[in-house]
Scaffold this motif. Structure first.
Motif, PDB file in Angstrom:
ATOM      1  N   VAL A  52      33.106  48.799  54.441  1.00 32.00           N
ATOM      2  CA  VAL A  52      32.370  48.000  53.186  1.00 32.00           C
ATOM      3  C   VAL A  52      31.819  46.699  53.439  1.00 32.00           C
ATOM      4  O   VAL A  52      30.761  46.435  52.847  1.00 32.00           O
ATOM      5  CB  VAL A  52      33.562  47.753  52.081  1.00 32.00           C
ATOM      6  N   ALA A  53      32.344  45.905  54.302  1.00 30.93           N
ATOM      7  CA  ALA A  53      31.592  44.668  54.743  1.00 30.93           C
ATOM      8  C   ALA A  53      30.307  44.891  55.281  1.00 30.93           C
ATOM      9  O   ALA A  53      29.267  44.046  55.156  1.00 30.93           O
ATOM     10  CB  ALA A  53      32.224  43.918  55.811  1.00 30.93           C
ATOM     11  N   ARG A  54      29.893  46.014  55.802  1.00 30.31           N
ATOM     12  CA  ARG A  54      28.549  46.403  56.381  1.00 30.31           C
ATOM     13  C   ARG A  54      27.559  46.734  55.195  1.00 30.31           C
ATOM     14  O   ARG A  54      26.449  46.843  55.308  1.00 30.31           O
ATOM     15  CB  ARG A  54      28.667  47.366  57.409  1.00 30.31           C
ATOM     16  N   VAL A  55      28.120  47.453  54.179  1.00 23.61           N
ATOM     17  CA  VAL A  55      27.179  48.066  53.230  1.00 23.61           C
ATOM     18  C   VAL A  55      27.133  46.893  51.720  1.00 23.61           C
ATOM     19  O   VAL A  55      26.113  47.036  51.435  1.00 23.61           O
ATOM     20  CB  VAL A  55      27.859  49.160  52.692  1.00 23.61           C
ATOM     21  N   PHE A  56      27.918  46.190  51.712  1.00 20.13           N
ATOM     22  CA  PHE A  56      27.895  45.097  50.607  1.00 20.13           C
ATOM     23  C   PHE A  56      26.874  43.948  51.109  1.00 20.13           C
ATOM     24  O   PHE A  56      27.172  43.454  52.201  1.00 20.13           O
ATOM     25  CB  PHE A  56      29.098  44.571  50.167  1.00 20.13           C
ATOM     26  N   THR A  57      26.009  43.437  50.363  1.00 22.46           N
ATOM     27  CA  THR A  57      25.375  42.247  50.681  1.00 22.46           C
ATOM     28  C   THR A  57      25.410  41.280  49.313  1.00 22.46           C
ATOM     29  O   THR A  57      25.645  41.911  48.365  1.00 22.46           O
ATOM     30  CB  THR A  57      23.826  42.456  50.970  1.00 22.46           C
ATOM     31  N   ASP A  58      25.191  39.824  49.539  1.00 20.88           N
ATOM     32  CA  ASP A  58      25.543  39.007  48.636  1.00 20.88           C
ATOM     33  C   ASP A  58      26.773  39.007  47.936  1.00 20.88           C
ATOM     34  O   ASP A  58      26.933  39.054  46.644  1.00 20.88           O
ATOM     35  CB  ASP A  58      24.465  39.079  47.367  1.00 20.88           C
ATOM     36  N   PHE A  59      27.741  39.401  48.649  1.00 16.85           N
ATOM     37  CA  PHE A  59      29.092  39.761  48.056  1.00 16.85           C
ATOM     38  C   PHE A  59      29.710  38.276  47.553  1.00 16.85           C
ATOM     39  O   PHE A  59      29.777  37.347  48.312  1.00 16.85           O
ATOM     40  CB  PHE A  59      30.069  40.494  48.948  1.00 16.85           C
ATOM     41  N   ARG A  60      30.401  38.159  46.581  1.00 15.98           N
ATOM     42  CA  ARG A  60      31.200  36.985  46.202  1.00 15.98           C
ATOM     43  C   ARG A  60      32.279  37.369  45.095  1.00 15.98           C
ATOM     44  O   ARG A  60      31.947  38.440  44.248  1.00 15.98           O
ATOM     45  CB  ARG A  60      30.265  36.016  45.572  1.00 15.98           C
ATOM     46  N   TYR A  61      33.501  36.640  45.226  1.00 18.14           N
ATOM     47  CA  TYR A  61      34.428  36.876  44.218  1.00 18.14           C
ATOM     48  C   TYR A  61      33.951  35.903  43.219  1.00 18.14           C
ATOM     49  O   TYR A  61      33.698  34.689  43.460  1.00 18.14           O
ATOM     50  CB  TYR A  61      35.735  36.579  44.825  1.00 18.14           C
ATOM     51  N   VAL A  62      34.469  36.357  42.070  1.00 16.33           N
ATOM     52  CA  VAL A  62      33.947  35.576  40.637  1.00 16.33           C
ATOM     53  C   VAL A  62      35.168  35.007  40.109  1.00 16.33           C
ATOM     54  O   VAL A  62      35.046  34.096  39.328  1.00 16.33           O
ATOM     55  CB  VAL A  62      32.906  36.154  39.977  1.00 16.33           C
ATOM     56  N   SER A  63      36.306  35.968  40.296  1.00 20.51           N
ATOM     57  CA  SER A  63      37.427  35.437  39.518  1.00 20.51           C
ATOM     58  C   SER A  63      38.599  36.063  40.096  1.00 20.51           C
ATOM     59  O   SER A  63      38.589  37.095  40.878  1.00 20.51           O
ATOM     60  CB  SER A  63      37.257  35.934  38.150  1.00 20.51           C
ATOM     61  N   THR A  64      39.682  35.376  40.087  1.00 21.10           N
ATOM     62  CA  THR A  64      40.981  36.009  40.477  1.00 21.10           C
ATOM     63  C   THR A  64      42.041  35.910  39.382  1.00 21.10           C
ATOM     64  O   THR A  64      42.339  34.819  38.822  1.00 21.10           O
ATOM     65  CB  THR A  64      41.482  35.246  41.839  1.00 21.10           C
ATOM     66  N   ILE A  65      42.921  36.925  39.438  1.00 22.03           N
ATOM     67  CA  ILE A  65      44.233  36.826  38.496  1.00 22.03           C
ATOM     68  C   ILE A  65      45.248  37.329  39.310  1.00 22.03           C
ATOM     69  O   ILE A  65      45.178  38.397  40.039  1.00 22.03           O
ATOM     70  CB  ILE A  65      43.883  38.187  37.274  1.00 22.03           C
ATOM     71  N   GLU A  66      46.392  36.558  39.307  1.00 21.57           N
ATOM     72  CA  GLU A  66      47.465  36.692  40.069  1.00 21.57           C
ATOM     73  C   GLU A  66      48.824  36.840  39.209  1.00 21.57           C
ATOM     74  O   GLU A  66      48.987  35.972  38.303  1.00 21.57           O
ATOM     75  CB  GLU A  66      47.641  35.811  41.355  1.00 21.57           C
ATOM     76  N   GLU A  67      49.646  37.901  39.661  1.00 24.59           N
ATOM     77  CA  GLU A  67      50.962  37.824  38.805  1.00 24.59           C
ATOM     78  C   GLU A  67      52.049  38.281  40.020  1.00 24.59           C
ATOM     79  O   GLU A  67      51.881  39.625  40.395  1.00 24.59           O
ATOM     80  CB  GLU A  67      50.587  39.017  37.773  1.00 24.59           C
ATOM     81  N   GLY A  68      52.791  37.320  40.387  1.00 30.59           N
ATOM     82  CA  GLY A  68      53.716  37.881  41.456  1.00 30.59           C
ATOM     83  C   GLY A  68      53.085  38.418  42.482  1.00 30.59           C
ATOM     84  O   GLY A  68      52.061  37.686  43.399  1.00 30.59           O
ATOM     85  N   SER A  69      53.518  39.462  43.055  1.00 34.61           N
ATOM     86  CA  SER A  69      52.846  40.332  44.201  1.00 34.61           C
ATOM     87  C   SER A  69      51.745  41.158  44.138  1.00 34.61           C
ATOM     88  O   SER A  69      51.148  41.835  44.848  1.00 34.61           O
ATOM     89  CB  SER A  69      53.708  41.366  44.857  1.00 34.61           C
ATOM     90  N   ARG A  70      51.013  40.939  42.853  1.00 35.63           N
ATOM     91  CA  ARG A  70      50.006  41.486  42.697  1.00 35.63           C
ATOM     92  C   ARG A  70      48.702  40.596  42.208  1.00 35.63           C
ATOM     93  O   ARG A  70      48.807  39.687  41.495  1.00 35.63           O
ATOM     94  CB  ARG A  70      50.033  42.742  41.271  1.00 35.63           C
ATOM     95  N   SER A  71      47.449  41.120  42.673  1.00 34.96           N
ATOM     96  CA  SER A  71      46.248  40.282  42.188  1.00 34.96           C
ATOM     97  C   SER A  71      45.046  41.192  41.952  1.00 34.96           C
ATOM     98  O   SER A  71      44.978  42.230  42.515  1.00 34.96           O
ATOM     99  CB  SER A  71      45.957  39.365  43.604  1.00 34.96           C
ATOM    100  N   ALA A  72      44.220  40.580  41.139  1.00 34.36           N
ATOM    101  CA  ALA A  72      43.015  41.215  41.082  1.00 34.36           C
ATOM    102  C   ALA A  72      41.849  40.425  41.288  1.00 34.36           C
ATOM    103  O   ALA A  72      41.879  39.049  40.717  1.00 34.36           O
ATOM    104  CB  ALA A  72      42.909  41.592  39.535  1.00 34.36           C
TER     105      ALA A  72
END
Length: 136
Positions: A52-72
């Protein structure tokens, strides 16, 4: 998950996610946005993420949601000329290692572009996973 996000943000420009295997539990399960059957195991999950790192360009995380041991982790990227929006859903165990990694992407044109690009990466992903899998 902060450690994964930091790794991706620092390494994605290189086209490889060196060190991602240190964040994965041995029994991690990867669920792809374009394949029906989940992929169990550290070796294949690390190889897919590297692909995936080879396929995606201009990749950026724009938001994070965390609840205990789960993240989005919500992201934006390009696959060729196609814009992709998506989310990495990550579950960690008590040791902080990733046990579940599910990716969803939109729009349909982005999912199709990702599927096509990852199909091209498939031989390299399979070879990397075989090389990283300890003999039984």
């Amino acid at each position: 998950m902060k450690a994964f996000r930091e790794l991706v943000e620092s390494a994605i420009a290189t086209g490889t996610l060196d060190g991602v295997d240190a964040l994965l539990a041995d029994d991690v399960v990867f669920t792809s946005p374009v394949a029906f059957t989940p992929y169990p195991g550290k070796a294949i999950t690390a190889a897919i993420l590297d692909g995936v790192a080879r396929v995606f360009t201009d990749f950026r995380y724009v938001s994070t949601i965390e609840e205990g041991s789960r993240s989005a982790l919500v992201f934006e990227a390009m696959v060729g000329e196609v814009s992709v929006n998506g989310c990495d859903f990550i579950t960690t165990n008590e040791d902080g290692l990733i046990t579940e990694f599910t990716v969803m992407v939109r729009p349909l044109s982005g999912a199709k572009a990702l599927a096509d690009a990852m199909a091209q990466e498939c031989p390299r992903i399979q070879a990397a996973a075989r090389a990283a899998t300890p003999p039984a």
